[in-house]
Design an enzyme around this catalytic site. Structure first.
Site, PDB file in Angstrom:
ATOM      1  N   CYS A   1      13.374  12.002   6.339  1.00 16.76           N
ATOM      2  CA  CYS A   1      13.394  11.600   7.753  1.00 16.76           C
ATOM      3  C   CYS A   1      14.774  11.804   8.343  1.00 16.76           C
ATOM      4  CB  CYS A   1      12.970  10.146   7.885  1.00 16.76           C
ATOM      5  SG  CYS A   1      13.836   9.086   6.739  1.00 16.76           S
TER       6      CYS A   1
ATOM      7  N   GLU B   1       9.831   2.390  10.765  1.00 20.73           N
ATOM      8  CA  GLU B   1      10.795   3.480  10.549  1.00 20.73           C
ATOM      9  C   GLU B   1       9.993   4.764  10.564  1.00 20.73           C
ATOM     10  OE1 GLU B   1      13.882   3.422  10.700  1.00 20.73           O
ATOM     11  OE2 GLU B   1      14.342   1.312  10.388  1.00 20.73           O
TER      12      GLU B   1
ATOM     13  N   GLN C   1       1.065  19.887   4.154  1.00 17.49           N
ATOM     14  CA  GLN C   1       2.449  19.961   4.645  1.00 17.49           C
ATOM     15  C   GLN C   1       2.916  21.420   4.687  1.00 17.49           C
ATOM     16  OE1 GLN C   1       4.492  17.372   5.877  1.00 17.49           O
ATOM     17  NE2 GLN C   1       5.714  19.137   6.490  1.00 17.49           N
TER      18      GLN C   1
ATOM     19  N   SER D   1       4.901   8.317   9.746  1.00 14.65           N
ATOM     20  CA  SER D   1       4.961   9.192  10.919  1.00 14.65           C
ATOM     21  C   SER D   1       4.891   8.392  12.227  1.00 14.65           C
ATOM     22  CB  SER D   1       3.789  10.176  10.862  1.00 14.65           C
ATOM     23  OG  SER D   1       2.573   9.458  10.936  1.00 14.65           O
TER      24      SER D   1
ATOM     25  N   GLY E   1       2.794   5.072  13.161  1.00 14.48           N
ATOM     26  CA  GLY E   1       3.628   3.964  13.649  1.00 14.48           C
ATOM     27  C   GLY E   1       3.094   3.373  14.943  1.00 14.48           C
TER      28      GLY E   1
ATOM     29  N   GLU F   1       9.326  17.078  14.843  1.00 14.39           N
ATOM     30  CA  GLU F   1       9.667  16.966  13.424  1.00 14.39           C
ATOM     31  C   GLU F   1       8.759  17.878  12.606  1.00 14.39           C
ATOM     32  OE1 GLU F   1       8.612  13.383  11.138  1.00 14.39           O
ATOM     33  OE2 GLU F   1      10.706  13.328  10.520  1.00 14.39           O
TER      34      GLU F   1
ATOM     35  N   LYS G   1       0.845  -1.199   0.000  1.00 14.74           N
ATOM     36  CA  LYS G   1       0.000   0.000   0.000  1.00 14.74           C
ATOM     37  C   LYS G   1       0.879   1.248   0.000  1.00 14.74           C
ATOM     38  CE  LYS G   1      -1.725   3.034   2.676  1.00 14.74           C
ATOM     39  NZ  LYS G   1      -1.950   4.138   1.747  1.00 14.74           N
TER      40      LYS G   1
HETATM   41  P1  NAD Z   1       1.984   8.785   7.453  1.00 16.07           P
HETATM   42  O1  NAD Z   1       2.219   8.088   8.738  1.00 16.07           O
HETATM   43  O2  NAD Z   1       0.912   9.794   7.365  1.00 16.07           O
HETATM   44  O3  NAD Z   1       1.660   7.716   6.329  1.00 16.07           O
HETATM   45  C1  NAD Z   1       2.517   6.635   6.055  1.00 16.07           C
HETATM   46  C2  NAD Z   1       1.707   5.516   5.434  1.00 16.07           C
HETATM   47  O4  NAD Z   1       0.809   4.991   6.410  1.00 16.07           O
HETATM   48  C3  NAD Z   1       0.850   5.965   4.254  1.00 16.07           C
HETATM   49  O5  NAD Z   1       0.859   4.959   3.264  1.00 16.07           O
HETATM   50  C4  NAD Z   1      -0.507   6.094   4.874  1.00 16.07           C
HETATM   51  O6  NAD Z   1      -1.563   5.968   3.951  1.00 16.07           O
HETATM   52  C5  NAD Z   1      -0.501   4.940   5.865  1.00 16.07           C
HETATM   53  N1  NAD Z   1      -1.480   5.055   6.943  1.00 16.07           N
HETATM   54  C6  NAD Z   1      -2.062   6.186   7.438  1.00 16.07           C
HETATM   55  N2  NAD Z   1      -2.926   5.869   8.418  1.00 16.07           N
HETATM   56  C7  NAD Z   1      -2.892   4.529   8.568  1.00 16.07           C
HETATM   57  C8  NAD Z   1      -3.534   3.603   9.423  1.00 16.07           C
HETATM   58  N3  NAD Z   1      -4.430   4.004  10.341  1.00 16.07           N
HETATM   59  N4  NAD Z   1      -3.252   2.299   9.304  1.00 16.07           N
HETATM   60  C9  NAD Z   1      -2.342   1.875   8.405  1.00 16.07           C
HETATM   61  N5  NAD Z   1      -1.703   2.691   7.550  1.00 16.07           N
HETATM   62  C10 NAD Z   1      -1.960   4.007   7.629  1.00 16.07           C
HETATM   63  O7  NAD Z   1       3.397   9.394   7.013  1.00 16.07           O
HETATM   64  P2  NAD Z   1       3.715  10.304   5.724  1.00 16.07           P
HETATM   65  O8  NAD Z   1       3.174  11.668   5.977  1.00 16.07           O
HETATM   66  O9  NAD Z   1       3.323   9.598   4.467  1.00 16.07           O
HETATM   67  O10 NAD Z   1       5.305  10.336   5.743  1.00 16.07           O
HETATM   68  C11 NAD Z   1       6.034  11.275   6.460  1.00 16.07           C
HETATM   69  C12 NAD Z   1       6.629  10.625   7.702  1.00 16.07           C
HETATM   70  O11 NAD Z   1       7.411   9.500   7.332  1.00 16.07           O
HETATM   71  C13 NAD Z   1       7.590  11.538   8.449  1.00 16.07           C
HETATM   72  O12 NAD Z   1       7.338  11.454   9.829  1.00 16.07           O
HETATM   73  C14 NAD Z   1       8.963  10.955   8.145  1.00 16.07           C
HETATM   74  O13 NAD Z   1       9.940  11.198   9.102  1.00 16.07           O
HETATM   75  C15 NAD Z   1       8.651   9.516   8.015  1.00 16.07           C
HETATM   76  N6  NAD Z   1       9.688   8.834   7.248  1.00 16.07           N
HETATM   77  C16 NAD Z   1      10.553   8.007   7.917  1.00 16.07           C
HETATM   78  C17 NAD Z   1      11.559   7.347   7.244  1.00 16.07           C
HETATM   79  C18 NAD Z   1      12.489   6.431   7.980  1.00 16.07           C
HETATM   80  O14 NAD Z   1      13.030   5.533   7.364  1.00 16.07           O
HETATM   81  N7  NAD Z   1      12.686   6.611   9.273  1.00 16.07           N
HETATM   82  C19 NAD Z   1      11.693   7.520   5.864  1.00 16.07           C
HETATM   83  C20 NAD Z   1      10.807   8.361   5.210  1.00 16.07           C
HETATM   84  C21 NAD Z   1       9.798   9.005   5.914  1.00 16.07           C
END
Ligand code: NAD
Length: 479
Positions: free
Chosen positions: A282, A248, A329, A227, A231, A381, A173
């Site tokens: 990130c 992550e 954002q 995020s 997570g 962040e 997904k």
């Molecule tokens: P997000 O948590 O909003 O979404 C990430 C994914 O989770 C998306 O595919 C989203 O549709 C899905 N999602 C959302 N709600 C969900 C739920 N209830 N159940 C299951 N899946 C769900 O994050 P984002 O805004 O897409 O990405 C930005 C974040 O990602 C930042 O915090 C960044 O630091 C982090 N990030 C971390 C790394 C790393 O490796 N540490 C790398 C890239 C980005």
């Protein structure tokens, strides 16, 4: 708009229950394409297809896995310019960054093609007489892959490639904001010779498709990048049903600059680490911790460097920083800029909305000075082109400030002292440590991940990926 991009389930391209538009953040008049959205029923169908395909793929030969992964790698690399342009158009990182990310995705598939030929186990003598002990790694089964928007092809690649390499079936997904790269990658995977159902693309809402993955008993493991807030939901759901998971998440990565640093190197590390990819990494260096002797010269040089950064359409030649990914954002970035000012930090440069030839989310790189490590702009962040400089009196204080954070993804130091570099590598609390390099920008063949609130579970990438995508079996035989 015709040409609806579909989901890929059980070897077929299928439409879902809804439709979403993929909009170019450099030009909101530019709709890249329309993408189907799965509902929970379609997500369940994908999981069923993966479950049905998993046992056979678990028994596939290393050669079959190598062939599929190598074919995927070859096509990604052959089309890197075109795919890089699509990525930059939908996510907003510059074209060289987009092409670089696609190249990396191709390299990751090549790496795991090779790993498929190097699968191994151990055979040991038992501590008891006449018994043989064998330790083997087996696939975990169906892996649910959930990815964020900021690396639309590299993160999917570094999860899908090892999952397939180690004999798992996949339900994938991608993030809602960047379905284009995910769909293009899935189209390549769909033509790689994998048996039907081994790989499934399920575009749709996180709260619908993502939740279905988290709660379905036939998804044996979840690998998530995104995020902290999401997570936590992933962790709670997976613990509740004893599924394997790996997270992550965010970062608030420090870059320490010591008095003895090469000023040019330090400014470049800060500009690149903090602001390239519009600061939406990130691993971005969002806290610049600078010792007193070099502080003023560093701030002056970095301010000049940032003022000179060309902010424009991601795909335009000469652009050095593209737009923010979307309105929400952008609102978050602007709200943190206001928070920083209200907290008493001084905005040295940037943080302004600017207009370009096309309507897009253009924000100039923002640098705060006179900030402290307890301000919200130093603790939370932001995930945009915003960094803050914190003054430290010496190395010891700088190290303490660097470690004073809930996160622990990447950390960096600019110094010409072997003593401080060595001490920092040993004592910095983070999964990745950089010396005279930006905190962002990593190799694809070595482990990636963090400590504290940034990561949970085993490392991604390189040979360490095997920990997550396999389960260890110990067999005893009395011949
Ligand atoms: P997000 O948590 O909003 O979404 C990430 C994914 O989770 C998306 O595919 C989203 O549709 C899905 N999602 C959302 N709600 C969900 C739920 N209830 N159940 C299951 N899946 C769900 O994050 P984002 O805004 O897409 O990405 C930005 C974040 O990602 C930042 O915090 C960044 O630091 C982090 N990030 C971390 C790394 C790393 O490796 N540490 C790398 C890239 C980005």
């Amino acid at each position: 708009m015709s040409d609806l991009k579909q989901n890929f389930i059980a070897g077929e391209w299928v439409a879902g229950a809804g439709v979403t538009r993929n909009v170019n953040p450099s030009n909101t008049d530019d709709v890249i394409a329309e993408y189907t959205q799965a509902d929970a029923t379609q997500a369940q169908q994908a999981i069923a297809a993966a479950k049905a395909a998993a046992p056979k793929w678990a028994r596939s030969t290393p050669q079959e896995r190598y062939d599929a992964l190598k074919k995927i790698s070859d096509e990604i690399l052959a089309r890197k310019e075109e795919l890089g342009r699509l990525l930059s158009r939908e996510e907003g990182k510059t074209l060289p960054e987009g092409i670089g990310e696609v190249t990396r995705a191709g390299q990751i598939f090549a790496f795991f093609a090779g790993e498929a030929l190097r699968l191994r186990g151990d055979k040991l003598p038992s501590v008891r007489p006449n018994i043989d002990v064998e330790i083997t790694r087996e696939p975990v089964g169906v892996v649910g892959i959930i990815t964020p928007w900021n690396f639309p092809i590299a993160i999917p690649a570094w999860k899908i490639a090892p999952a397939l390499c180690y004999g798992n079936a996949v339900v994938f997904k991608p993030a809602d904001l960047v379905p284009g790269s995910a769909h293009a990658l899935s189209d390549i995977i769909a033509r790689s010779g994998l048996p039907k159902g081994v790989f499934n693309l399920v575009m749709g809402r996180g709260s619908v498709v993502g939740e279905t993955f988290l709660t379905h008993r036939d998804v044996n493991a979840i690998t998530f990048t995104g995020s902290v807030a999401t997570g936590r939901k992933v962790a709670a759901a997976c613990v509740g049903r004893m599924a394997k998971f790996q997270l992550e998440m965010g970062g608030k990565n420090p870059l320490v600059v010591l008095d003895d640093a090469d000023l040019k190197v330090a400014v470049e590390c800060a500009a690149n680490g903090g602001f390239f990819s519009t600061g939406q990494r990130c691993t971005a260096s969002s806290r610049l911790i600078v010792t007193s002797g070099i502080h003023d010269a560093f701030v002056a040089a970095l301010t000049e460097r940032l003022k000179g950064l060309v902010v424009d359409d991601a795909c335009k030649a000469g652009t050095q920083m593209g737009p923010v990914v979307d309105q929400s954002q952008l609102d978050q970035d602007l709200s943190y800029i206001k928070i920083g000012q209200d907290e008493g930090a001084t905005l040295a440069t940037g943080g302004e909305l600017v207009k370009r030839d096309t309507p897009g989310f253009y924000l100039t790189p923002a640098l705060f000075v006179n900030s402290t490590n307890d301000m919200r702009i130093a603790r939370e962040e932001i995930f945009g082109p915003v960094a803050n400089v914190i003054r430290a009196k010496d190395y010891d204080e700088a190290l303490a400030l660097a470690n004073d954070t809930e996160f622990g993804l990447a950390t960096g130091i600019c110094t010409t002292s072997l003593k401080y570099a060595s001490h920092f590598k040993r004592n910095a609390e983070a999964g990745m440590v950089m010396v005279n390099l930006p905190t962002a920008g990593v190799d694809y063949h070595v482990p990636f991940g963090g400590t504290k609130g940034s990561s949970y579970g085993s490392r991604e990438q390189g040979t360490y990926a095997a920990e997550f995508y396999t389960t260890v079996k110990t067999a005893y035989t009395l011949p």
